[in-house]
Each structure stands twice: as C-alpha cells, then as structure tokens.
Write a protein that holds these residues in place. Sequence first.
Motif, PDB file in Angstrom:
ATOM      1  N   ALA A   1     -60.640  -1.184 -10.160  1.00  0.00           N
ATOM      2  CA  ALA A   1     -59.505  -0.846  -9.293  1.00  0.00           C
ATOM      3  C   ALA A   1     -60.073  -0.093  -8.097  1.00  0.00           C
ATOM      4  O   ALA A   1     -60.504   1.060  -8.234  1.00  0.00           O
ATOM      5  CB  ALA A   1     -58.475  -0.003 -10.037  1.00  0.00           C
ATOM      6  N   GLU A   2     -60.100  -0.766  -6.932  1.00  0.00           N
ATOM      7  CA  GLU A   2     -60.783  -0.247  -5.734  1.00  0.00           C
ATOM      8  C   GLU A   2     -62.251   0.007  -6.074  1.00  0.00           C
ATOM      9  O   GLU A   2     -62.976  -0.903  -6.341  1.00  0.00           O
ATOM     10  CB  GLU A   2     -60.062   0.994  -5.186  1.00  0.00           C
ATOM     11  N   ASP A   3     -62.694   1.301  -6.118  1.00  0.00           N
ATOM     12  CA  ASP A   3     -64.106   1.550  -6.433  1.00  0.00           C
ATOM     13  C   ASP A   3     -64.309   2.105  -7.843  1.00  0.00           C
ATOM     14  O   ASP A   3     -65.413   2.475  -8.223  1.00  0.00           O
ATOM     15  CB  ASP A   3     -64.728   2.501  -5.399  1.00  0.00           C
ATOM     16  N   GLN A   4     -63.228   2.170  -8.624  1.00  0.00           N
ATOM     17  CA  GLN A   4     -63.298   2.721  -9.977  1.00  0.00           C
ATOM     18  C   GLN A   4     -63.553   1.594 -10.981  1.00  0.00           C
ATOM     19  O   GLN A   4     -62.731   0.685 -11.128  1.00  0.00           O
ATOM     20  CB  GLN A   4     -61.987   3.438 -10.331  1.00  0.00           C
ATOM     21  N   CYS A   5     -64.689   1.659 -11.655  1.00  0.00           N
ATOM     22  CA  CYS A   5     -65.086   0.601 -12.588  1.00  0.00           C
ATOM     23  C   CYS A   5     -65.094   1.131 -14.021  1.00  0.00           C
ATOM     24  O   CYS A   5     -65.604   2.233 -14.279  1.00  0.00           O
ATOM     25  CB  CYS A   5     -66.484   0.088 -12.251  1.00  0.00           C
ATOM     26  N   THR A   6     -64.531   0.366 -14.922  1.00  0.00           N
ATOM     27  CA  THR A   6     -64.549   0.716 -16.339  1.00  0.00           C
ATOM     28  C   THR A   6     -65.075  -0.475 -17.127  1.00  0.00           C
ATOM     29  O   THR A   6     -64.519  -1.569 -17.059  1.00  0.00           O
ATOM     30  CB  THR A   6     -63.137   1.076 -16.849  1.00  0.00           C
TER      31      THR A   6
ATOM     32  N   PHE B 288     -73.156 -13.100 -25.968  1.00  0.00           N
ATOM     33  CA  PHE B 288     -72.112 -12.254 -25.398  1.00  0.00           C
ATOM     34  C   PHE B 288     -71.367 -12.995 -24.297  1.00  0.00           C
ATOM     35  O   PHE B 288     -71.789 -14.047 -23.818  1.00  0.00           O
ATOM     36  CB  PHE B 288     -72.701 -10.929 -24.878  1.00  0.00           C
ATOM     37  N   ALA B 289     -70.218 -12.432 -23.921  1.00  0.00           N
ATOM     38  CA  ALA B 289     -69.410 -12.973 -22.830  1.00  0.00           C
ATOM     39  C   ALA B 289     -68.818 -11.803 -22.054  1.00  0.00           C
ATOM     40  O   ALA B 289     -68.641 -10.704 -22.599  1.00  0.00           O
ATOM     41  CB  ALA B 289     -68.302 -13.867 -23.365  1.00  0.00           C
ATOM     42  N   VAL B 290     -68.524 -12.019 -20.775  1.00  0.00           N
ATOM     43  CA  VAL B 290     -67.983 -10.963 -19.911  1.00  0.00           C
ATOM     44  C   VAL B 290     -66.725 -11.464 -19.209  1.00  0.00           C
ATOM     45  O   VAL B 290     -66.739 -12.505 -18.553  1.00  0.00           O
ATOM     46  CB  VAL B 290     -69.013 -10.522 -18.839  1.00  0.00           C
ATOM     47  N   ASP B 291     -65.637 -10.721 -19.354  1.00  0.00           N
ATOM     48  CA  ASP B 291     -64.403 -10.973 -18.597  1.00  0.00           C
ATOM     49  C   ASP B 291     -64.251  -9.884 -17.547  1.00  0.00           C
ATOM     50  O   ASP B 291     -64.733  -8.760 -17.741  1.00  0.00           O
ATOM     51  CB  ASP B 291     -63.180 -10.953 -19.515  1.00  0.00           C
ATOM     52  N   ALA B 292     -63.564 -10.194 -16.451  1.00  0.00           N
ATOM     53  CA  ALA B 292     -63.362  -9.217 -15.387  1.00  0.00           C
ATOM     54  C   ALA B 292     -61.940  -9.276 -14.860  1.00  0.00           C
ATOM     55  O   ALA B 292     -61.356 -10.350 -14.738  1.00  0.00           O
ATOM     56  CB  ALA B 292     -64.356  -9.444 -14.250  1.00  0.00           C
ATOM     57  N   VAL B 293     -61.378  -8.104 -14.568  1.00  0.00           N
ATOM     58  CA  VAL B 293     -60.106  -7.987 -13.843  1.00  0.00           C
ATOM     59  C   VAL B 293     -60.374  -7.078 -12.651  1.00  0.00           C
ATOM     60  O   VAL B 293     -60.881  -5.972 -12.814  1.00  0.00           O
ATOM     61  CB  VAL B 293     -58.990  -7.401 -14.736  1.00  0.00           C
ATOM     62  N   VAL B 294     -60.055  -7.567 -11.465  1.00  0.00           N
ATOM     63  CA  VAL B 294     -60.447  -6.868 -10.232  1.00  0.00           C
ATOM     64  C   VAL B 294     -59.249  -6.697  -9.302  1.00  0.00           C
ATOM     65  O   VAL B 294     -58.521  -7.647  -9.019  1.00  0.00           O
ATOM     66  CB  VAL B 294     -61.560  -7.651  -9.501  1.00  0.00           C
ATOM     67  N   PHE B 295     -59.033  -5.460  -8.845  1.00  0.00           N
ATOM     68  CA  PHE B 295     -58.047  -5.149  -7.804  1.00  0.00           C
ATOM     69  C   PHE B 295     -58.771  -4.318  -6.752  1.00  0.00           C
ATOM     70  O   PHE B 295     -58.872  -3.105  -6.884  1.00  0.00           O
ATOM     71  CB  PHE B 295     -56.872  -4.348  -8.364  1.00  0.00           C
ATOM     72  N   SER B 296     -59.317  -4.955  -5.758  1.00  0.00           N
ATOM     73  CA  SER B 296     -60.154  -4.233  -4.808  1.00  0.00           C
ATOM     74  C   SER B 296     -60.353  -5.037  -3.536  1.00  0.00           C
ATOM     75  O   SER B 296     -60.428  -6.271  -3.568  1.00  0.00           O
ATOM     76  CB  SER B 296     -61.519  -3.926  -5.447  1.00  0.00           C
ATOM     77  N   GLU B 297     -60.440  -4.334  -2.411  1.00  0.00           N
ATOM     78  CA  GLU B 297     -60.761  -4.982  -1.140  1.00  0.00           C
ATOM     79  C   GLU B 297     -62.233  -5.407  -1.117  1.00  0.00           C
ATOM     80  O   GLU B 297     -62.600  -6.380  -0.467  1.00  0.00           O
ATOM     81  CB  GLU B 297     -60.482  -4.024   0.031  1.00  0.00           C
ATOM     82  N   GLU B 298     -63.072  -4.658  -1.821  1.00  0.00           N
ATOM     83  CA  GLU B 298     -64.511  -4.925  -1.819  1.00  0.00           C
ATOM     84  C   GLU B 298     -64.857  -6.130  -2.702  1.00  0.00           C
ATOM     85  O   GLU B 298     -65.764  -6.894  -2.405  1.00  0.00           O
ATOM     86  CB  GLU B 298     -65.284  -3.695  -2.319  1.00  0.00           C
ATOM     87  N   PHE B 299     -64.141  -6.259  -3.802  1.00  0.00           N
ATOM     88  CA  PHE B 299     -64.448  -7.318  -4.764  1.00  0.00           C
ATOM     89  C   PHE B 299     -63.303  -8.321  -4.772  1.00  0.00           C
ATOM     90  O   PHE B 299     -62.223  -8.032  -5.255  1.00  0.00           O
ATOM     91  CB  PHE B 299     -64.639  -6.728  -6.163  1.00  0.00           C
TER      92      PHE B 299
ATOM     93  N   ARG C 195     -67.823   4.471 -17.459  1.00  0.00           N
ATOM     94  CA  ARG C 195     -67.042   4.491 -16.213  1.00  0.00           C
ATOM     95  C   ARG C 195     -67.965   4.872 -15.059  1.00  0.00           C
ATOM     96  O   ARG C 195     -68.787   5.769 -15.188  1.00  0.00           O
ATOM     97  CB  ARG C 195     -65.889   5.487 -16.315  1.00  0.00           C
ATOM     98  N   PHE C 196     -67.788   4.195 -13.940  1.00  0.00           N
ATOM     99  CA  PHE C 196     -68.624   4.488 -12.775  1.00  0.00           C
ATOM    100  C   PHE C 196     -67.920   4.038 -11.500  1.00  0.00           C
ATOM    101  O   PHE C 196     -66.913   3.316 -11.552  1.00  0.00           O
ATOM    102  CB  PHE C 196     -69.988   3.799 -12.908  1.00  0.00           C
TER     103      PHE C 196
END
Length: 207
Positions: A135-140, A82-93, A54-55
């Motif tokens: 979620a905003e600036d919280q990344c997991t 490998f593969a990477v999926d993303a879910v983003v809820f953020s004004e920045e991203f 988490r960062f």
Amino acid sequence: MGLEPVLAKELTQLGADNVEIGRRMVSFTGDKEMMYRANFQLHTAIKILKPIYRFKAHSADEVYEAVKNIDWYEYLGQDKTFAVDAVVFSEEFRHSKFVSYKVKDAIVDQFREKTGQRPNISIANPDLRLHIHIAEDQCTLCLDSSGESLHRRGYRQESVDAPLNEVLAAGMIMMTGWQGETDFIDPMCGSGTLAIEAALIARNMEP
C-alpha cells in the motif's frame, strides 16, 4: 472490497484481538488456534495471512533487496517449491505480477548464491505460499496459512457461466442482518450460491 466491516465483525465475534480495518483487508492478532478458527469459520475471508516481515520500498529493486535480506532457510528448503501472490495499491508499483517476480527472484538468487541450487516454483500445489501486500510504500510479506482460496467451500461440484463468489454471497447476506429467523428468498437464483450460503449461516455451520 466493501466487505471489510462485515469481516471485522466476524473476527470480533470469533474472539480475535486488535481487529483493525485496512484497505481490502482486516488485520487481527491471536494464537495458532485463532488462525485455525479463522480459516474454518469465517464466511467473508479469502485468505488468512501471517505477516513475517514489514518494510518500506519505493521501487521494485528495493523490494528485491529487502526480501533477499530475509533468511529464507528458516522457511524453505532448496528441495521444496513455493509460489508468490501480490496485491498492490501504489503509484510506484503498477503491476502486481512484476512485484511477485521480484520477490521470487530475490528468494531464488539467495539460494543460488549460497548453495548453487534453487527451490522451484509451483503455482498449483507449492510447499510454501507467500503473499506480499503493498500500500503506497508500505510492504508486508506474509505466509499464506489458507492454501487454496477460502471461497472454495467444497460444495460446488459443477460451475455455471458466471457463478457468484461464495464470500461475496455470504457478505451480501450478512450486510442485510439476516440470521435465519425468517424465510430466505432468492427470486433470481442461478446455481444456488446465495441460498446455500444462507443455509450455512442459518445453521451456524463452518463454511
């Protein structure tokens, strides 16, 4: 979205600890047995993800640097995919795919700088599936323990034009409180998803 309380109730009944509702997700703690149970027995989960890091990040470059600081040799070999999926809820991203590319680049660049070789990407059947949730600036950053989406139950042999998602169907039924004590009628039945999910619930069968 909207089925989080239903999933939280399922997890609690399954015996998971520290069940908390989040944004389009529900978190919980448990041992490896609980992880397997969650994958086999939950009717309203799409993925079971295991957080590894988490960062905070306010830009794509910060995501890249944070991910590159992880020792990826612990999880991945250069001969693996490998593969990477993303879910983003953020004004920045604004674009989840761009975040996925940044995570992928960070991992590949770490291997390339250390060994001159790099692991390959495989969308269809990777050795390691990763998921990043922002979620905003919280990344997991998580390992994906499920592989294929859990809505793919295995009983759908053929598809219709607009099939109802199995997880959504199960969630709709659970929200009514129906558990099999009375008749179940679907007057607008298409490919039978609601009826089949109702049968699984009534018979207490793992989806």
